[in-house]
Design a protein around this motif. Structure first.
Motif, PDB file in Angstrom:
ATOM      1  N   GLU A  54     -35.597 -18.804 -26.614  1.00 51.35           N
ATOM      2  CA  GLU A  54     -35.583 -19.978 -25.743  1.00 51.35           C
ATOM      3  C   GLU A  54     -36.129 -19.650 -24.359  1.00 51.35           C
ATOM      4  O   GLU A  54     -36.871 -20.439 -23.763  1.00 51.35           O
ATOM      5  CB  GLU A  54     -34.157 -20.518 -25.635  1.00 51.35           C
ATOM      6  N   ALA A  55     -35.766 -18.497 -23.828  1.00 46.40           N
ATOM      7  CA  ALA A  55     -36.258 -18.099 -22.508  1.00 46.40           C
ATOM      8  C   ALA A  55     -37.772 -17.917 -22.531  1.00 46.40           C
ATOM      9  O   ALA A  55     -38.476 -18.338 -21.598  1.00 46.40           O
ATOM     10  CB  ALA A  55     -35.571 -16.806 -22.062  1.00 46.40           C
ATOM     11  N   GLY A 115     -40.452 -20.200 -20.493  1.00 41.35           N
ATOM     12  CA  GLY A 115     -41.214 -19.538 -19.446  1.00 41.35           C
ATOM     13  C   GLY A 115     -42.714 -19.681 -19.581  1.00 41.35           C
ATOM     14  O   GLY A 115     -43.459 -19.184 -18.726  1.00 41.35           O
ATOM     15  N   SER A 125     -31.315 -16.781 -27.470  1.00 42.30           N
ATOM     16  CA  SER A 125     -31.516 -16.947 -26.024  1.00 42.30           C
ATOM     17  C   SER A 125     -32.835 -16.339 -25.571  1.00 42.30           C
ATOM     18  O   SER A 125     -33.502 -16.877 -24.672  1.00 42.30           O
ATOM     19  CB  SER A 125     -30.351 -16.317 -25.258  1.00 42.30           C
ATOM     20  N   MET A 151     -40.703 -12.267 -19.006  1.00 47.29           N
ATOM     21  CA  MET A 151     -40.857 -13.486 -18.218  1.00 47.29           C
ATOM     22  C   MET A 151     -41.999 -13.431 -17.201  1.00 47.29           C
ATOM     23  O   MET A 151     -42.804 -14.368 -17.121  1.00 47.29           O
ATOM     24  CB  MET A 151     -39.538 -13.845 -17.540  1.00 47.29           C
ATOM     25  N   ILE A 200     -35.979  -9.990 -21.696  1.00 42.69           N
ATOM     26  CA  ILE A 200     -36.279 -11.176 -20.881  1.00 42.69           C
ATOM     27  C   ILE A 200     -36.891 -10.760 -19.546  1.00 42.69           C
ATOM     28  O   ILE A 200     -37.886 -11.333 -19.088  1.00 42.69           O
ATOM     29  CB  ILE A 200     -34.993 -11.998 -20.668  1.00 42.69           C
ATOM     30  N   LYS A 257     -31.383  -8.690 -22.410  1.00 44.40           N
ATOM     31  CA  LYS A 257     -31.598  -8.912 -20.977  1.00 44.40           C
ATOM     32  C   LYS A 257     -32.825  -8.150 -20.485  1.00 44.40           C
ATOM     33  O   LYS A 257     -33.615  -8.665 -19.678  1.00 44.40           O
ATOM     34  CB  LYS A 257     -30.358  -8.490 -20.193  1.00 44.40           C
TER      35      LYS A 257
END
Length: 557
Positions: free
Chosen positions: A159-160, A164, A156, A130, A126, A123
Motif C-alpha cells: 500500500e505504501a 507513493g 502495508s 519511497m 519502505i 520499515k
C-alpha cells in the motif's frame, strides 16, 4: 462483470496446428522465456495461418496483462499488434505509454533491492523505496520491485509503495490492476473480488475475468467459477493450462479410500532439523493415512532429533519404525536405506516426505487416487508452494523441452536433459491446479511405485549428498515405461526452499554444477531424444483425453 473482451478468435483446429508445427506449446504458456518462444512461432506461422495469428494476438495480450513490467515483452507485443492490429485503442495507447516509461535500473540499484529483500524488514523497505518512487524513475523502480513486494508478506508495504507513486492520466489503468493483484493474494474473497471487478478489460483483456473465476473457485463457488472458466477456455484455446484446469474441476480425480498397511509406506529422513520435522509429523498425525506405517531415519543428527522420534513413537505407536545412523550419509543413500527395509518392500507404494512440509488432511488419499490416472505410473507428485501467503510456487510438473541434445562447445557442459520448469517460481494464481502425466515431480512429497523401483532401480548414490537424484530416478523410470503423474489439485506447503534455490556459497554451487554434469553425461543422445519423445506423446495423449472429456474437438469439426 464486464463482457469478455473481443479479440480475433481461433477455434479448436488450433490444437492440431500446434501439435504439428510447435508441439512444445503443450508444456504451458506461463513461463516467460517459453511464452516468448511460442509467440515467435505464432508470429512466423501467422503469415500462413489465421489460427496462429489470432492465437498470437490473444496470448500476447494475456501475457502483457499478466506481466505489465516486462519491458522487453511489451516491445515485442507492440510489434505483433502493429502487424495485426486488434487491441482496443485505449489498450494500445496504455501499453505504448507504459513501455516508453519503463527504463533499466543500474545493476548496483538492483543489488541494493535484493539486499533489502533479504533483510526482510518492512520499515526498512519502505524507507528505502519511497524516495526512489518519487523520482522520474519511480515507475521503473516499482516495476523492478513489484514481484518482490508481492512476496514480502506485508500489505502495508504494498500500500505504501502504490500510494507513493504518482501516475498521470495515461497510466491511470495501472493502479487498479496492481491493487487487484495484491488483493487477490492477500485479502478476503469479497475484497479481492471487488478489486478485480474494477480492472478494465478494455485494457487488461482476460486478466480480470480469469482472476474472478479463480476467486470464485477458491471460495467454493465452483459452479459459477467453472462456468466463467469454460467461457475463457472457449475464448482462449491458446492457453493449455486453462483447459487442463477446467477438466480437473469438472472431472476431479477420485479420492482413494484410507490405505491399508500393505498399500503404502510413509518415509522421511532428516539431519539436524528436529523442530521442522516435529511440525511435519504433527501435520502427518492429523492427516488421514489409514493403516499406513511410518518409517523415519535420523541421518546422523546432533540436535534433539531423538526427542522428536520419541514423541512420534507416542503418536504412532507400533506403526512407527525408527532408524538411527551415526553419520549423515546423504539423501540418495538415506532414501535407499528406507526403501531396502522389508516392511517397505512389501508395500505397493513408498511416499517420501521432506522434513519441512505441512500436509493437508487428505494428501495421501489424493496421491493414491491420482495414481489411477496411469496404470503404469512410476511416481506420483503434486504442487509444492511456500508455507505462508502469498504462496509462491516452488514446483509443479517437470517435463523436457523438445529440442535436440547439444554436446556443448569447448569448456561447456553438454545439454541433453533440458528440463522445463513450468511454474519457474511464479506466485500461485491457480494456473497449475491440473492433473496429467509428466516426466518428473518434486521430491518434497512424492510417492514412488515399488514396482518401478524394482524395474528401474533405486536412487543413484553418485548424486550424493543431494541434487537431481529424484529427477534422475524419475527419468530412468520413464525410460522403463513407468512415467510420473502430476496431481496439481493437491498442494503441499514447503517451509524452506529447495537446496538448489538456497545455494549461495562457491562450494554449494560447485556441488550443484558437479551433479548437473553427472546428470547430463549419464544419458546418451539417443536416450535423451527418446525421453523427449515419450514426454511429448504423454502430454499430447493426455490433452486429447482432456479435450474429449470437455467435448472440444481438436479438428474443429
Amino acid at each position: 462483470m464486464a463482457d469478455l473482451p473481443m479479440i480475433p478468435q481461433c477455434g479448436p483446429a488450433f490444437y492440431e496446428l500446434m501439435r504439428n508445427r510447435y508441439p512444445g506449446w503443450i508444456l504451458g504458456v506461463v513461463q516467460s522465456d517459453h511464452v516468448r518462444g511460442v509467440m515467435h512461432a505464432l508470429d512466423l506461422l501467422g503469415s500462413e495461418s489465421a489460427e496462429a495469428g489470432a492465437a498470437g494476438c490473444g496470448l500476447g495480450w494475456w501475457t502483457a496483462a499478466r506481466q505489465p513490467f516486462d519491458a522487453d515483452f511489451l516491445t515485442r507485443f507492440a510489434a505483433f499488434n502493429a502487424a495485426r492490429p486488434f487491441l482496443p485503442e485505449t489498450g494500445r495507447r496504455f501499453f505504448e505509454t507504459l513501455s516508453s516509461r519503463l527504463g533499466d535500473l543500474p545493476e548496483e540499484d538492483r543489488e541494493l533491492w535484493q539486499a533489502v529483500m533479504q533483510e526482510g524488514d518492512t520499515k526498512y523497505a519502505i524507507k528505502f523505496l519511497m524516495p526512489r518512487l518519487a523520482t522520474p524513475m519511480g515507475l521503473s523502480w516499482l516495476g523492478h520491485c513489484w514481484d518482490g513486494l508481492l512476496r514480502f508478506g506485508s500489505v502495508s508495504l504494498i500500500e505504501a509503495a502504490l500510494a507513493g507513486l504518482a501516475l498521470d492520466e495515461a497510466l491511470a489503468p495501472l493502479m487498479p490492476r496492481l491493487r487487484a493483484e495484491a488483493a487477490f493474494h492477500y485479502e478476503s474473497f469479497e475484497s479481492a473480488l471487488k478489486a478485480v471487478d474494477t480492472v478494465d478489460p478494455g485494457v487488461w483483456g482476460f486478466w480480470p475475468a480469469y482472476h474472478r473465476a479463480e476467486l470464485l473457485i477458491r471460495a467454493g463457488e465452483t459452479d459459477e467459477g467453472s462456468a466463467l472458466l469454460a467461457e475463457l477456455v472457449e475464448r482462449m484455446p491458446w492457453h493449455p493450462n486453462l483447459a487442463l484446469k477446467l477438466d480437473a474441476l469438472r472431472n476431479p480425480l477420485p479420492l482413494a479410500s484410507a490405505p491399508e498397511q500393505g498399500d503404502v509406506a510413509i518415509l522421511a529422513y532428516s539431519w539436524n532439523k528436529a523442530d521442522l520435522l516435529a511440525d511435519t509429523l504433527e501435520s502427518l498425525r492429523q492427516s488421514d493415512i489409514g493403516s499406513a506405517r511410518i518409517f523415519l531415519l535420523d541421518n546422523g543428527s546432533t540436535d534433539h532429533m531423538q526427542d522428536v522420534f520419541s514423541r512420534a513413537g507416542e503418536w504412532f505407536g507400533d506403526r512407527l519404525h525408527r532408524v538411527t545412523l551415526p553419520v549423515n550419509i546423504g539423501a540418495p543413500p538415506a532414501r535407499n536405506w528406507l526403501l531396502s527395509l522389508p516392511e517397505v518392500r512389501a508395500c505397493r507404494w513408498a511416499a517420501f516426505l521432506d522434513d519441512d512440509v505441512i500436509l493437508p488432511g487428505d494428501w495421501l488419499r489424493r496421491l493414491l487416487g491420482a495414481a489411477g490416472m496411469k496404470a503404469d505410473a512410476g511416481v506420483v507428485g503434486c504442487r509444492i508452494t511456500a508455507s505462508t501467503p502469498p504462496y509462491g510456487l516452488q514446483s509443479a510438473d517437470y517435463n523436457l523441452l523438445p529440442i535436440p541434445p547439444d554436446p556443448g562447445g569447448p569448456g561447456e557442459f553438454p545439454r541433453r536433459i533440458n528440463i522445463f520448469d513450468s511454474c519457474a517460481g511464479a506466485l500461485d494464481d491457480g494456473l497449475f491446479t491440473y492433473n496429467r502425466p509428466c516426466l518428473s515431480v518434486s521430491g518434497c512429497c512424492h510417492m514412488v511405485s515399488l514396482k518401478a523401483v524394482k524395474k528401474a532401480g533405486d536412487f543413484d548414490v553418485r548424486f550424493n549428498p543431494s541434487q537431481f537424484d529424484d529427477l534422475e530416478r524419475d527419468l530412468r523410470s520413464a525410460l522403463h515405461g513407468m512415467p510420473a503423474v502430476y496431481c496439481g489439485s493437491l498442494a503441499i506447503r514447503h517451509v524452506q526452499h529447495s537446496s538448489l534455490a538456497k545455494a549461495s556459497t562457491p562450494q554449494q554451487m560447485g556441488h550443484i554444477m558437479g551433479n548437473k554434469y553427472k546428470l547430463e553425461t549419464k544419458y546418451e543422445d539417443a536416450q535423451a531424444v527418446k525421453l523427449a519423445e515419450v514426454d511429448m506423446e504423454l502430454l499430447w495423449r493426455s490433452f486429447d483425453d482432456t479435450l474429449r472429456r470437455l467435448d472440444i474437438r481438436a479438428n474443429g469439426s
